[in-house]
Design a protein around this motif. Sequence first.
Motif, mmCIF file in Angstrom:
data_model
loop_
_atom_site.group_PDB
_atom_site.id
_atom_site.type_symbol
_atom_site.label_atom_id
_atom_site.label_comp_id
_atom_site.label_asym_id
_atom_site.label_seq_id
_atom_site.Cartn_x
_atom_site.Cartn_y
_atom_site.Cartn_z
ATOM 1 N N TRP A 28 32.867 -22.115 25.018
ATOM 2 C CA TRP A 28 31.807 -21.273 24.463
ATOM 3 C C TRP A 28 31.006 -21.980 23.381
ATOM 4 O O TRP A 28 30.156 -21.386 22.752
ATOM 5 C CB TRP A 28 32.406 -20.001 23.861
ATOM 6 C CG TRP A 28 33.034 -19.069 24.857
ATOM 7 C CD1 TRP A 28 32.904 -19.115 26.212
ATOM 8 C CD2 TRP A 28 33.888 -17.975 24.572
ATOM 9 N NE1 TRP A 28 33.636 -18.115 26.788
ATOM 10 C CE2 TRP A 28 34.247 -17.397 25.804
ATOM 11 C CE3 TRP A 28 34.394 -17.435 23.398
ATOM 12 C CZ2 TRP A 28 35.070 -16.291 25.893
ATOM 13 C CZ3 TRP A 28 35.220 -16.331 23.489
ATOM 14 C CH2 TRP A 28 35.552 -15.763 24.728
ATOM 15 N N GLY A 29 31.337 -23.223 23.129
ATOM 16 C CA GLY A 29 30.646 -23.950 22.076
ATOM 17 C C GLY A 29 31.375 -23.835 20.757
ATOM 18 O O GLY A 29 32.478 -23.289 20.675
ATOM 19 N N ALA A 30 30.753 -24.386 19.713
ATOM 20 C CA ALA A 30 31.374 -24.399 18.386
ATOM 21 C C ALA A 30 30.307 -24.234 17.323
ATOM 22 O O ALA A 30 29.130 -24.510 17.555
ATOM 23 C CB ALA A 30 32.139 -25.705 18.176
ATOM 24 N N MET A 31 30.746 -23.768 16.155
ATOM 25 C CA MET A 31 29.862 -23.589 15.012
ATOM 26 C C MET A 31 30.218 -24.634 13.966
ATOM 27 O O MET A 31 31.394 -24.829 13.664
ATOM 28 C CB MET A 31 30.042 -22.185 14.423
ATOM 29 C CG MET A 31 29.805 -21.067 15.409
ATOM 30 S SD MET A 31 30.121 -19.427 14.701
ATOM 31 C CE MET A 31 31.898 -19.445 14.560
ATOM 32 N N ASN A 32 29.225 -25.282 13.405
ATOM 33 C CA ASN A 32 29.469 -26.250 12.348
ATOM 34 C C ASN A 32 29.723 -25.503 11.047
ATOM 35 O O ASN A 32 28.906 -24.691 10.621
ATOM 36 C CB ASN A 32 28.278 -27.201 12.191
ATOM 37 C CG ASN A 32 28.570 -28.275 11.176
ATOM 38 O OD1 ASN A 32 28.519 -28.018 9.974
ATOM 39 N ND2 ASN A 32 28.884 -29.462 11.647
ATOM 40 N N ILE A 33 30.890 -25.780 10.424
ATOM 41 C CA ILE A 33 31.246 -25.069 9.188
ATOM 42 C C ILE A 33 31.627 -26.059 8.095
ATOM 43 O O ILE A 33 32.693 -25.979 7.505
ATOM 44 C CB ILE A 33 32.379 -24.061 9.422
ATOM 45 C CG1 ILE A 33 33.609 -24.763 10.036
ATOM 46 C CG2 ILE A 33 31.946 -22.915 10.283
ATOM 47 C CD1 ILE A 33 34.874 -23.978 9.890
ATOM 48 N N GLY A 34 30.764 -26.975 7.826
ATOM 49 C CA GLY A 34 31.044 -27.940 6.770
ATOM 50 C C GLY A 34 31.724 -29.173 7.301
ATOM 51 O O GLY A 34 31.123 -29.986 7.978
ATOM 52 N N PHE A 43 36.917 -18.383 16.542
ATOM 53 C CA PHE A 43 36.259 -17.411 15.668
ATOM 54 C C PHE A 43 36.521 -15.987 16.162
ATOM 55 O O PHE A 43 36.891 -15.108 15.377
ATOM 56 C CB PHE A 43 34.756 -17.689 15.609
ATOM 57 C CG PHE A 43 33.997 -16.707 14.781
ATOM 58 C CD1 PHE A 43 34.103 -16.719 13.397
ATOM 59 C CD2 PHE A 43 33.181 -15.758 15.381
ATOM 60 C CE1 PHE A 43 33.401 -15.796 12.624
ATOM 61 C CE2 PHE A 43 32.482 -14.844 14.618
ATOM 62 C CZ PHE A 43 32.586 -14.856 13.239
ATOM 63 N N VAL A 44 36.381 -15.774 17.470
ATOM 64 C CA VAL A 44 36.624 -14.438 18.041
ATOM 65 C C VAL A 44 38.095 -14.061 17.883
ATOM 66 O O VAL A 44 38.421 -12.922 17.517
ATOM 67 C CB VAL A 44 36.179 -14.381 19.522
ATOM 68 C CG1 VAL A 44 36.562 -13.055 20.158
ATOM 69 C CG2 VAL A 44 34.677 -14.617 19.641
ATOM 70 N N ALA A 45 38.996 -15.027 18.131
ATOM 71 C CA ALA A 45 40.425 -14.760 17.955
ATOM 72 C C ALA A 45 40.735 -14.410 16.506
ATOM 73 O O ALA A 45 41.534 -13.516 16.235
ATOM 74 C CB ALA A 45 41.245 -15.971 18.404
#
Length: 192
Positions: A28-34, A43-45
């Motif tokens: 599902w892709g990924a979000m950059n968080i630093g 994230f959903v989990a």
Amino acid sequence: MNIPNRITLSRIFLIPLFIFLLAYPFEWGAMNIGESDLPVSHFVAALIFIFASATDWVDGYYARKYNLVTNLGKFLDPLADKLLVSAAFILLVELGQAPAWVVIVIISREFAITGLRLVASGEGIVLAASQMGKWKTTIQIIAIATLLLHNFPFSYIGFPFATISLYAALIITVVSGVDYFIKNWHVMRGSK
């Protein structure tokens, strides 16, 4: 089977969904968080874990407010906590987010307390969670949530909050386990 006990059961039923989201490699892709990328499935989990953990407070509050505390609830509530927390910690080891030895110590304490409760149950005694045990659960939930979120939002400033909270959870888990055994040693001796 009152409303607080149903809420507790809903927490148990969310565990397989939580496990599936972490164990299966979704694309599902990924979000950059630093400092790192947070997979969307993690994230959903994490959101499901946080929601399920919040139901622990809701069912306890509702049971106390409306005098719906039952022996079934005293048994199911800590069991649901242990199942959720154990599943999360085991998956965090699998994902490389937590050291196995820390998780082994934490889960071993949970088995030991469950064993003590079973012995008490055989004597006709129901042992409710202690206040320190409730703090232990809260700190474990904070540690798990921040580990699932890859240390978000602290990753933006490079502060290892997730790691610190994990070791804080380890310490209070051991201390609360020793405290619980000391306070309930009479059960092991067979006297009420």
